[in-house]
Design an enzyme around this catalytic site. Structure first.
Site, PDB file in Angstrom:
ATOM      1  N   ALA A 186      30.166 -51.957 -11.387  1.00  0.00           N
ATOM      2  CA  ALA A 186      29.238 -50.902 -10.991  1.00  0.00           C
ATOM      3  C   ALA A 186      28.765 -50.213 -12.269  1.00  0.00           C
ATOM      4  O   ALA A 186      29.407 -50.320 -13.308  1.00  0.00           O
ATOM      5  CB  ALA A 186      29.954 -49.910 -10.085  1.00  0.00           C
TER       6      ALA A 186
ATOM      7  N   GLY B 151      32.971 -54.177  -9.598  1.00  0.00           N
ATOM      8  CA  GLY B 151      31.941 -54.504  -8.621  1.00  0.00           C
ATOM      9  C   GLY B 151      31.382 -55.907  -8.829  1.00  0.00           C
ATOM     10  O   GLY B 151      30.918 -56.551  -7.879  1.00  0.00           O
TER      11      GLY B 151
ATOM     12  N   GLU C 108      33.616 -58.059  -7.052  1.00  0.00           N
ATOM     13  CA  GLU C 108      33.462 -57.798  -5.608  1.00  0.00           C
ATOM     14  C   GLU C 108      32.239 -58.526  -5.055  1.00  0.00           C
ATOM     15  O   GLU C 108      32.263 -59.038  -3.936  1.00  0.00           O
ATOM     16  CB  GLU C 108      33.378 -56.287  -5.363  1.00  0.00           C
ATOM     17  CG  GLU C 108      34.729 -55.603  -5.633  1.00  0.00           C
ATOM     18  CD  GLU C 108      34.680 -54.102  -5.530  1.00  0.00           C
ATOM     19  OE1 GLU C 108      33.872 -53.491  -6.257  1.00  0.00           O
ATOM     20  OE2 GLU C 108      35.438 -53.533  -4.726  1.00  0.00           O
TER      21      GLU C 108
ATOM     22  N   GLU D 294      39.331 -51.249 -12.046  1.00  0.00           N
ATOM     23  CA  GLU D 294      38.953 -49.887 -11.638  1.00  0.00           C
ATOM     24  C   GLU D 294      40.021 -48.832 -11.913  1.00  0.00           C
ATOM     25  O   GLU D 294      39.698 -47.706 -12.288  1.00  0.00           O
ATOM     26  CB  GLU D 294      38.583 -49.864 -10.142  1.00  0.00           C
ATOM     27  CG  GLU D 294      37.176 -50.373  -9.837  1.00  0.00           C
ATOM     28  CD  GLU D 294      37.118 -51.880  -9.622  1.00  0.00           C
ATOM     29  OE1 GLU D 294      38.066 -52.589 -10.020  1.00  0.00           O
ATOM     30  OE2 GLU D 294      36.119 -52.348  -9.056  1.00  0.00           O
TER      31      GLU D 294
HETATM   32  N1  3HC Z   1      28.591 -49.490 -16.537  1.00  0.00           N
HETATM   33  C1  3HC Z   1      27.801 -48.931 -17.474  1.00  0.00           C
HETATM   34  N2  3HC Z   1      27.849 -49.251 -18.781  1.00  0.00           N
HETATM   35  C2  3HC Z   1      28.747 -50.185 -19.151  1.00  0.00           C
HETATM   36  C3  3HC Z   1      29.610 -50.804 -18.232  1.00  0.00           C
HETATM   37  C4  3HC Z   1      29.503 -50.421 -16.861  1.00  0.00           C
HETATM   38  N3  3HC Z   1      30.273 -50.969 -15.922  1.00  0.00           N
HETATM   39  N4  3HC Z   1      30.384 -51.678 -18.889  1.00  0.00           N
HETATM   40  C5  3HC Z   1      30.026 -51.622 -20.179  1.00  0.00           C
HETATM   41  N5  3HC Z   1      29.022 -50.716 -20.340  1.00  0.00           N
HETATM   42  C6  3HC Z   1      28.325 -50.390 -21.579  1.00  0.00           C
HETATM   43  C7  3HC Z   1      29.240 -49.784 -22.629  1.00  0.00           C
HETATM   44  O1  3HC Z   1      29.330 -48.388 -22.465  1.00  0.00           O
HETATM   45  C8  3HC Z   1      28.535 -50.159 -23.903  1.00  0.00           C
HETATM   46  O2  3HC Z   1      27.454 -49.277 -24.041  1.00  0.00           O
HETATM   47  P1  3HC Z   1      26.938 -48.826 -25.496  1.00  0.00           P
HETATM   48  O3  3HC Z   1      26.467 -50.083 -26.144  1.00  0.00           O
HETATM   49  O4  3HC Z   1      25.878 -47.834 -25.201  1.00  0.00           O
HETATM   50  O5  3HC Z   1      28.124 -48.232 -26.175  1.00  0.00           O
HETATM   51  C9  3HC Z   1      27.949 -51.530 -23.585  1.00  0.00           C
HETATM   52  O6  3HC Z   1      27.913 -51.612 -22.160  1.00  0.00           O
HETATM   53  C10 3HC Z   1      28.738 -52.693 -24.112  1.00  0.00           C
HETATM   54  O7  3HC Z   1      30.096 -52.548 -23.689  1.00  0.00           O
HETATM   55  P2  3HC Z   1      31.289 -53.073 -24.570  1.00  0.00           P
HETATM   56  O8  3HC Z   1      31.157 -52.546 -25.946  1.00  0.00           O
HETATM   57  O9  3HC Z   1      32.524 -52.790 -23.816  1.00  0.00           O
HETATM   58  O10 3HC Z   1      30.966 -54.648 -24.583  1.00  0.00           O
HETATM   59  P3  3HC Z   1      31.935 -55.881 -24.641  1.00  0.00           P
HETATM   60  O11 3HC Z   1      31.056 -57.039 -24.751  1.00  0.00           O
HETATM   61  O12 3HC Z   1      32.997 -55.645 -25.651  1.00  0.00           O
HETATM   62  O13 3HC Z   1      32.685 -55.915 -23.221  1.00  0.00           O
HETATM   63  C11 3HC Z   1      32.849 -55.800 -20.835  1.00  0.00           C
HETATM   64  C12 3HC Z   1      31.973 -56.181 -22.046  1.00  0.00           C
HETATM   65  C13 3HC Z   1      34.072 -56.702 -20.789  1.00  0.00           C
HETATM   66  C14 3HC Z   1      32.029 -55.982 -19.580  1.00  0.00           C
HETATM   67  C15 3HC Z   1      33.313 -54.338 -21.012  1.00  0.00           C
HETATM   68  O14 3HC Z   1      32.186 -53.540 -21.261  1.00  0.00           O
HETATM   69  C16 3HC Z   1      34.019 -53.729 -19.842  1.00  0.00           C
HETATM   70  O15 3HC Z   1      35.208 -53.921 -19.682  1.00  0.00           O
HETATM   71  N6  3HC Z   1      33.279 -52.948 -19.044  1.00  0.00           N
HETATM   72  C17 3HC Z   1      33.839 -52.189 -17.945  1.00  0.00           C
HETATM   73  C18 3HC Z   1      34.283 -53.057 -16.825  1.00  0.00           C
HETATM   74  C19 3HC Z   1      34.713 -52.203 -15.668  1.00  0.00           C
HETATM   75  O16 3HC Z   1      35.558 -51.330 -15.775  1.00  0.00           O
HETATM   76  N7  3HC Z   1      34.123 -52.446 -14.511  1.00  0.00           N
HETATM   77  C20 3HC Z   1      34.436 -51.708 -13.333  1.00  0.00           C
HETATM   78  C21 3HC Z   1      33.436 -50.633 -13.168  1.00  0.00           C
HETATM   79  S1  3HC Z   1      33.783 -49.587 -11.806  1.00  0.00           S
HETATM   80  C22 3HC Z   1      33.328 -50.507 -10.472  1.00  0.00           C
HETATM   81  O17 3HC Z   1      32.855 -51.590 -10.598  1.00  0.00           O
HETATM   82  C23 3HC Z   1      33.498 -49.819  -9.157  1.00  0.00           C
HETATM   83  C24 3HC Z   1      33.305 -50.766  -8.031  1.00  0.00           C
HETATM   84  O18 3HC Z   1      34.547 -51.145  -7.508  1.00  0.00           O
HETATM   85  C25 3HC Z   1      32.492 -50.117  -6.922  1.00  0.00           C
END
Ligand code: 3HC
Length: 655
Positions: free
Chosen positions: A68, A107, A110, A130
């Site tokens: 998400a 997400g 998901e 999450e």
């Molecule tokens: N939403 C918004 N921005 C995000 C994001 C997300 N889910 N994931 C990463 N970004 C952004 C980062 O803030 C960063 O932004 P910046 O360049 O402005 O600093 C940019 O994307 C690149 O991120 P990384 O430096 O982390 O890039 P990597 O290539 O090293 O890693 C990744 C990529 C493995 C996808 C890593 O970003 C990551 O682990 N992201 C989060 C994953 C996560 O926690 N997902 C769950 C979200 S909550 C959810 O999905 C709820 C659902 O159940 C409803």
């Protein structure tokens, strides 16, 4: 084959009767409102067009879907919401195949779980992280994952937020097949053939039966690790619910919990940590500075710290030249490094081939001339100014002109070390935390004369090690130890004012620290700090408040846990409050005419947090730390500050 566009981020092509829908929302294809709307439009199109037999979802670039859009959290929700999109996918009349070309997280997974088939490249990373953001999956993860892999495995994955390789995901049953060849071609073929058979809708599958005993055990383990955080506990509850209720009810309860947690202070704190980590890598002035290539790393001193650094660098693929003063010490250093690798093999974290590969890249010698080949030399010798300056002067005559020299000093002034060398611009501080092969934090010290490309190279090296580098300026103790000193000082003031060490420790542990301050002291040993205090005694401001209780403990031979007694006593190794220490504290109070007052746990924590934030403010004013969030990361990753509280600066509202 013409491209169709459904929104700014969603486009598609028709291949062999299969609509290949591409999600292109850089940097990580997060499920923004535009992505959700585009997916709905693409599915609407695929439903109506009889020439389309099936749908494939794939991400542009190296990510499938990163989850998400975390930046949308805290803003008013925009339709269509993710659960609607996911329900539309699962209920779709034609096959929908997830072609997982990279990370499928949160997400993103998901979405894939609702597809009728999941195929992934071997490099893909799969998970529901999450809980690391203080929430639970909010779009079906807790209800669909157990239907695919069982309750026990789902509890373990979701409550830890553990991310697995595509290979493990395949073995667990999350992924249907691993695709080594062209992913799109394979997914299109799979989607076409799926059109001829009944669709496997994850939400309609029963949760595989497992023994209550096994489930209870997994749940208890998850709760133990959660240390009071809500996310993992709620994740366990929701996963168990999947087997006990209908999909619709399970999804409704999951969503309700997700929304409640998303709006909590704990989630705000963990989001702060997430974005703080990304911000920390961005250093002003280095935007256009290319790091130097580093392949061979020299490490001078292969004691506890040096051998840990060597293992971290070997793990990351570097060639290592360890330097010792004698043949015998070199042999011992090699044994120490081998010992750490052997332990990793014994615990199953490393295989024999991996260990041998690392040892093949390691040389430990008693001749500093070996450093002539090094791109970077890190000194990890005794923390003494004369020893370090002499070493760096000697290195000047050995290393290549373009080599970078790093000092791992904790308390000395690296500017003084640099000034003693011929090229201060190539000196940088790399302050590792012990054990260096495990601790993620690395303070990268930007000295007065450090050249930008040297700082950029040190940062790139730190990231290459998988560390979390925080850039800081020169000050005694850098960011972490300065704040730690202020916090320690305040805790000792409080002991004099009336709180007992175990009361302070209990308050810190209840707040979320893995261990209280005085227990940590005892574990580390009190001698080194005592020696430092004695050295500093002559220059200490006589008017400043000084608590001598720690000195008294050392004078009485109470050097901590190894000595069997310190702030606590350790009969049979068990930490217990010692009346003798309580009496020593009472004497110290009486000598200063302090009438002891009592403190609640809340008052204790508030006072300590205030001391940390005040020192953090000073570091910002002095320009030692670039941002408040960097200070939070140091305290979380180096000093046990609970991540779900966000760090001392976050708590103090410096957001
Ligand atoms: N939403 C918004 N921005 C995000 C994001 C997300 N889910 N994931 C990463 N970004 C952004 C980062 O803030 C960063 O932004 P910046 O360049 O402005 O600093 C940019 O994307 C690149 O991120 P990384 O430096 O982390 O890039 P990597 O290539 O090293 O890693 C990744 C990529 C493995 C996808 C890593 O970003 C990551 O682990 N992201 C989060 C994953 C996560 O926690 N997902 C769950 C979200 S909550 C959810 O999905 C709820 C659902 O159940 C409803």
């Amino acid at each position: 084959m013409s491209a169709l566009r459904f929104s700014d981020t969603i486009s598609a092509t028709l291949t062999d009767g299969v609509l290949v829908v591409t999600i292109d929302n850089p940097p990580v294809n997060a499920l923004s409102a535009d992505v959700r709307a585009g997916l709905m439009a693409a599915l609407g199109h695929a439903e109506k067009d009889s020439a389309i037999a099936a749908v494939v979802l794939i991400g542009a670039g190296n990510t499938f879907i990163g989850g998400a859009d975390i930046k949308e959290f805290g803003k008013p929700p925009v339709e269509p919401l993710l659960p609607e999109v996911i329900a539309r996918i699962e209920d779709f009349s034609k096959p929908v195949v997830a072609a997982i070309n990279g990370a499928a997280l949160g997400g993103g997974l998901e979405v894939a779980l609702a597809c009728h088939e999941r195929d992934a490249v071997p490099s893909a990373k799969i998970g529901l992280p999450e809980v690391k953001l203080g929430i639970v999956p909010g779009a079906g993860g807790t209800q669909r994952l157990p239907r695919l892999i069982g309750t026990v495995a789902a509890i373990e994955l979701i409550s830890n937020g553990r991310i697995v390789s595509a290979n493990e995901a395949c073995k667990l049953g999350i992924i249907d097949s691993l695709i080594e060849s062209s992913l799109i071609d394979a997914a299109v073929a799979i989607a076409r053939s799926a059109a001829d058979s009944p669709l496997r809708r994850t939400g309609t599958l029963p949760v595989p039966p497992e023994s209550t005993e096994a489930i209870d055990k997994a749940a208890a383990e998850a709760l133990r690790k959660a240390r009071g955080q809500r996310g993992p506990a709620e994740a366990v509850r929701l996963v168990r619910l999947a087997a006990a209720t209908s999909l619709a009810e399970g999804l409704a309860e999951e969503r309700r919990t997700f929304v409640e947690l998303r709006d909590s202070e704990e989630a705000a704190a963990l989001r702060h940590v997430f974005f703080a980590e990304r911000a920390a890598g961005k250093v002003e002035g280095l935007e256009n500075v290319a790091p130097r290539k580093i392949e061979t790393v020299g490490i001078v001193g292969t004691g506890l710290m040096g051998s840990g650094i060597a293992v971290a660098a070997l793990n990351a693929g570097y060639r290592i030249i360890g330097i010792e003063q004698t043949q015998e010490a070199a042999q011992k250093g090699r044994e120490r490094i081998t010992g750490i690798l052997d332990k990793a093999v014994q615990s199953g974290r490393l295989d024999i081939a991996g260990r041998d590969d690392r040892l093949g890249r390691l040389a430990v010698v008693a001749d500093a001339q070996g450093l002539a080949e090094a791109d970077l030399v890190i000194e990890a010798v005794f923390d003494d100014l004369a020893v370090k300056t002499e070493l760096f002067q000697r290195l000047d005559g050995i290393v290549r002109a373009d080599a970078i020299l790093a000092t791992n000093t904790s308390y000395l002034d690296p500017n003084v070390i640099a000034a003693a060398t011929a090229h201060p611009e190539r000196i940088v501080g790399l302050h590792f935390f012990s054990p260096a092969n495990i601790m993620r934090l690395l303070e990268v010290v930007n000295c007065e004369k450090t050249a930008p490309h040297v700082l950029a190279s040190a940062l790139a090296f730190a990231k290459g090690l998988g560390k979390l580098p925080i850039v800081c300026g020169v000050t005694a103790g850098f960011i972490g130890n300065r704040i730690f000193s202020a916090y320690r000082r305040e805790a000792e003031f409080m002991v004099e004012d009336g709180a007992l060490p175990h009361e302070i420790d209990a308050a810190l542990e209840a707040y979320g620290f893995p261990m209280g301050l005085f227990a940590v002291y005892d574990m580390a040993g009190l001698e080194i700090a005592w020696a430092r205090r004695k050295r500093q005694a002559a220059t200490r401001d006589p008017a400043a408040r000084y608590v001598a209780i720690a000195d008294r403990l050392c004078e009485a031979g109470r050097f901590g846990q190894r000595a069997g007694r310190g702030w606590y006593a350790y009969p049979d190794g068990k930490r217990t409050v010692d009346p003798e220490v309580t009496a020593m504290i009472a004497t110290a109070r009486a000598e200063k005419d302090i009438a002891p007052q009592s403190f609640t746990a809340d008052e204790i924590v508030t006072r300590l947090l205030k001391a940390m934030a005040a020192e953090g403010d000073a570091l910002l004013t002095e320009g030692i730390a670039a941002r408040a969030s960097d200070i939070d990361l140091v305290m979380i990753n180096g000093y046990g500050f609970p991540p779900h509280k966000g760090g001392p600066m976050f708590v103090a509202g410096r957001r």
